[in-house]
Design an enzyme around this catalytic site. Structure first.
Site, PDB file in Angstrom:
ATOM      1  CG  HIS A 155      -2.103   0.827   1.167  1.00  0.00           C
ATOM      2  ND1 HIS A 155      -2.796   1.214   2.294  1.00  0.00           N
ATOM      3  CD2 HIS A 155      -2.759   1.385   0.119  1.00  0.00           C
ATOM      4  CE1 HIS A 155      -3.815   1.989   1.938  1.00  0.00           C
ATOM      5  NE2 HIS A 155      -3.821   2.092   0.612  1.00  0.00           N
ATOM      6  CG  ASP A 159      -7.062   2.598   1.926  1.00  0.00           C
ATOM      7  OD1 ASP A 159      -6.490   3.434   1.174  1.00  0.00           O
ATOM      8  OD2 ASP A 159      -7.182   1.389   1.650  1.00  0.00           O
ATOM      9  CG  HIS A 234     -11.110   3.394   0.720  1.00  0.00           C
ATOM     10  ND1 HIS A 234     -11.460   2.568  -0.328  1.00  0.00           N
ATOM     11  CD2 HIS A 234      -9.796   3.678   0.537  1.00  0.00           C
ATOM     12  CE1 HIS A 234     -10.400   2.364  -1.098  1.00  0.00           C
ATOM     13  NE2 HIS A 234      -9.369   3.033  -0.598  1.00  0.00           N
ATOM     14  CG  HIS A 236      -5.250   5.659  -1.714  1.00  0.00           C
ATOM     15  ND1 HIS A 236      -4.675   4.518  -1.186  1.00  0.00           N
ATOM     16  CD2 HIS A 236      -4.247   6.330  -2.355  1.00  0.00           C
ATOM     17  CE1 HIS A 236      -3.385   4.493  -1.505  1.00  0.00           C
ATOM     18  NE2 HIS A 236      -3.109   5.601  -2.217  1.00  0.00           N
TER      19      HIS A 236
HETATM   20 ZN   LIG Z   1      -5.537   3.027  -0.396  1.00  0.00          ZN
END
Ligand SMILES: [Zn+2]
Length: 262
Positions: A155, A159, A234, A236
């Site tokens: 990642h 998030d 969500h 990011h």
């Molecule tokens: Zn993300």
């Protein structure tokens, strides 16, 4: 001769000495009987005066006149002194008033400058202030979490848990360098922050800024969503040292280093 002293005009000797001279003169007259040699017109103008009399003589008048002249001189001198004192007082007052005015103006100027400095400082702090990109939520997936989900294998951001349509804001002051479709990021915004770092906001349902636009800390840039490569709504969020993918840094450390409590 004694008469010449008695007829002296200005800066007369004392009244007593002049009267004594007069007595001497009159005495001399009585013995000689020569009135024609009298040099004093004042004495001559008082023929009614009895010989030896000290009253109502021209000499007395001359003394009174001289005394009056001296009084007038003294009065004029006193008036001149008074005028000088008044002028000096007026000048001192004018100077004091000018000084008071100058000080008052200096105080007003200092107060205005202090306010301008305070305003500039407040504006500087406002521009340098950082905040969370989305309010009232939490980090649901951390930085560099591994998984097949991400093309890099881990990642590149964090998030924030968010329902679709939540307000997304710029974390600080900067200039939008990218606003629109970003492939795997879906609708995304990239901002070059004023300190030279970059922040990215992905998977937005809508974007409300455009490239080239300057943004303030907390200014809305779009709404959260699930566009692009996303498993569900969500936000990011990425922090980068450069504009491009791959220059990502730890967003939590980044926000904390900018004073954000996260
Ligand atoms: Zn993300």
């Amino acid at each position: 001769m004694a008469f010449t002293r008695a007829t002296g005009k200005h800066r007369a000797p004392s009244r007593l000495s002049r009267k004594s001279a007069h007595v001497a003169g009159v005495a001399a007259l009585a013995t000689t009987g020569v009135i024609g040699t009298l040099a004093s017109p004042a004495l001559a103008a008082a023929p009614d005066a009895a010989p030896g009399s000290l009253e109502d003589t021209g000499l007395n008048q001359a003394v009174i006149t001289d005394t009056l002249a001296e009084q007038l001189d003294a009065q004029a001198e006193a008036q001149e002194l008074e005028a000088q004192e008044a002028a000096a007082k007026a000048a001192a007052q004018a100077k004091a008033e000018a000084e008071a005015k100058r000080k008052a103006e200096a105080r007003v100027k200092a107060a205005r400058e202090a306010k301008e400095r305070a305003d500039r400082e407040a504006e500087r702090q406002r521009l340098n202030a950082f905040q969370l990109p989305i309010a009232g939520t939490y980090v649901s997936t951390g930085y560099q979490t591994g998984g097949a989900m991400w093309s890099s294998g881990s990642h590149t951001g964090i998030d924030f848990h968010a329902a679709s349509g939540s307000t997304v804001v710029s974390v600080g002051a900067g200039t939008v360098v990218e606003a629109g479709w970003g492939g795997a990021y879906g609708n995304n915004v990239v901002i070059r922050m004023n300190d030279g770092t970059y922040t990215q906001y992905g998977h937005l349902s809508s974007v409300s800024v455009s490239a080239g636009q300057t943004v303030m800390p907390g200014q809305q840039i779009g709404l959260s969503g699930s566009t692009g490569n996303s498993s569900g709504p969500h936000l990011h969020f990425e922090a980068r040292t450069g504009a491009d993918y791959g220059s990502d840094i730890d967003p939590i450390a980044y926000l904390r280093s900018h004073g954000v409590n996260v």
